[in-house]
Design a protein around this motif. Structure first.
Motif, PDB file in Angstrom:
ATOM      1  N   PHE A  65     -55.348 -40.870  51.419  1.00  0.00           N
ATOM      2  CA  PHE A  65     -55.422 -41.030  49.965  1.00  0.00           C
ATOM      3  C   PHE A  65     -56.584 -41.955  49.610  1.00  0.00           C
ATOM      4  O   PHE A  65     -57.367 -41.677  48.693  1.00  0.00           O
ATOM      5  CB  PHE A  65     -54.097 -41.596  49.449  1.00  0.00           C
ATOM      6  CG  PHE A  65     -53.869 -41.407  47.979  1.00  0.00           C
ATOM      7  CD1 PHE A  65     -53.043 -40.408  47.508  1.00  0.00           C
ATOM      8  CD2 PHE A  65     -54.505 -42.220  47.053  1.00  0.00           C
ATOM      9  CE1 PHE A  65     -52.828 -40.223  46.144  1.00  0.00           C
ATOM     10  CE2 PHE A  65     -54.312 -42.061  45.688  1.00  0.00           C
ATOM     11  CZ  PHE A  65     -53.469 -41.047  45.233  1.00  0.00           C
ATOM     12  N   LEU A  67     -49.182 -44.339  44.254  1.00  0.00           N
ATOM     13  CA  LEU A  67     -48.322 -43.774  45.290  1.00  0.00           C
ATOM     14  C   LEU A  67     -46.991 -44.533  45.259  1.00  0.00           C
ATOM     15  O   LEU A  67     -46.989 -45.769  45.326  1.00  0.00           O
ATOM     16  CB  LEU A  67     -48.941 -43.918  46.676  1.00  0.00           C
ATOM     17  CG  LEU A  67     -49.855 -42.811  47.189  1.00  0.00           C
ATOM     18  CD1 LEU A  67     -50.362 -43.177  48.584  1.00  0.00           C
ATOM     19  CD2 LEU A  67     -49.127 -41.472  47.236  1.00  0.00           C
ATOM     20  N   ASP A 123     -44.121 -42.112  54.553  1.00  0.00           N
ATOM     21  CA  ASP A 123     -44.722 -42.589  53.309  1.00  0.00           C
ATOM     22  C   ASP A 123     -46.009 -43.353  53.589  1.00  0.00           C
ATOM     23  O   ASP A 123     -47.040 -43.142  52.942  1.00  0.00           O
ATOM     24  CB  ASP A 123     -43.744 -43.511  52.567  1.00  0.00           C
ATOM     25  CG  ASP A 123     -42.613 -42.753  51.888  1.00  0.00           C
ATOM     26  OD1 ASP A 123     -42.600 -41.509  51.959  1.00  0.00           O
ATOM     27  OD2 ASP A 123     -41.742 -43.407  51.282  1.00  0.00           O
ATOM     28  N   LYS A 149     -49.409 -41.587  54.416  1.00  0.00           N
ATOM     29  CA  LYS A 149     -50.167 -40.931  53.344  1.00  0.00           C
ATOM     30  C   LYS A 149     -51.334 -41.794  52.860  1.00  0.00           C
ATOM     31  O   LYS A 149     -52.291 -41.279  52.270  1.00  0.00           O
ATOM     32  CB  LYS A 149     -49.249 -40.646  52.142  1.00  0.00           C
ATOM     33  CG  LYS A 149     -48.082 -39.729  52.414  1.00  0.00           C
ATOM     34  CD  LYS A 149     -47.197 -39.664  51.172  1.00  0.00           C
ATOM     35  CE  LYS A 149     -45.929 -38.847  51.417  1.00  0.00           C
ATOM     36  NZ  LYS A 149     -45.030 -38.861  50.219  1.00  0.00           N
TER      37      LYS A 149
END
Length: 311
Positions: free
Chosen positions: A102, A86, A95, A98
């Protein structure tokens, strides 16, 4: 110049990390997107491969890195076994948000009341781990500083009900083999100031900028780059900023600091110090230099042995 920096607390942190890895489901390694492999601690890879743990590589500070280089690095890491990528800026909440989902996808058998997902955050000093921890938990749980190695002990924290985060101290490794790696780490503020000479680090940085980003130098400081070397960059910065010492000579110490701060802060623009291609070239050059050094050492040893026999 070969930069080495491995304070005693880092050795203790390495031993503790090896113990904690046994009870970890996923390793989150935070890298500096501007120098992903130079900022990747080989000890982290050894520990997680020994325990066969998947790894999420966070290319942090991607807002400061060359986007083309970051894209190439993402593809490079993604091609490796049990490795996922990432690219983020941990200062951007969108950001950071996420990451939990994930991670859950990488370990779908964990993250339930009876089996919480256990994640270990690792990385070199000053790469943004503490800032990332604070952003993930939306509160100040880790001390953040502008100097490397602020965190010195592990912290165990909970992200929601079914996720456990272990924050580890920033660790370098006992011997940085390639001199360029040490200089890139120093330029990016991952090495204590007592271990570096700023002028040498800044001259090295100036050489990279001349080769790959001359337009950013010209735009920031207003000088032409033709015919310059790394030291010449510092002289031009000193001239443009009026940095002189008694007697009128350029103050290269202050110019070095200006260049390094402008790079670290992003004031120069989006810069990557290495790409997969430049990394491969550097490895080949280092291997060739090492082979030549070993050949000369063998010749000298043989010559000494022959002299001793003759005597």
């Amino acid at each position: 110049m070969s930069i080495q920096w491995f304070p005693g607390h880092m050795n203790a942190a390495r031993k503790k990390a090896a113990e904690t890895m046994e009870d970890t489901d996923l390793v989150i390694e935070v890298l500096d997107a501007r120098l992903p492999l130079a900022s990747s601690n080989p000890m982290v890879e050894q520990l997680r491969l020994h325990r066969q743990r998947p790894c999420l590589k966070i290319l942090n500070k991607s807002d400061l890195a060359d986007p083309q280089a970051t894209s190439e690095w993402a593809a490079y890491f993604q091609a490796q076994k049990d490795t996922h990528v990432l690219a983020i800026s941990c200062k951007k909440p969108g950001d950071v948000n996420k990451i939990p989902a994930f991670c859950q996808r990488l370990a779908p058998h964990r993250g339930v009341p009876t089996k919480p997902l256990r994640m270990m955050i690792m990385g070199i000093p000053n790469v943004g781990k503490s800032t990332l921890m604070n952003a993930l938990l939306k509160k100040r749980v880790a001390k953040v500083g502008d100097e490397p190695a602020v965190t010195k002990t592990q912290q165990r924290l909970y992200l929601g009900k079914h996720m456990v985060l272990v924050d580890t101290p920033g660790m370098l490794w006992p011997k940085i083999e390639m001199p360029d790696d040490g200089l890139m780490l120093a330029a990016s503020h991952a090495v204590g100031v007592n271990a570096i000479v700023e002028e040498e680090v800044a001259a090295f940085l100036g050489g990279i900028l001349l080769e790959r980003y001359p337009q950013l130098l010209s735009s920031r400081y207003g000088f032409a780059c033709d015919g310059l070397d790394g030291v010449g960059v510092l002289e031009q910065v000193a001239q443009r900023r009026g940095l002189r010492i008694k007697g009128g000579e350029f103050d290269l110490e202050k110019a070095s600091h200006v260049l390094l701060v402008d790079y670290r802060s992003g004031a120069l623009g989006r810069i990557s110090l290495e790409t997969p291609r430049s990394r491969q070239a550097a490895l080949e050059r280092f291997a060739s230099e090492r082979a030549e050094y070993e050949r000369r050492q063998a010749e000298q040893q043989q010559a000494r042995a022959e002299l001793e026999q003759a005597g």
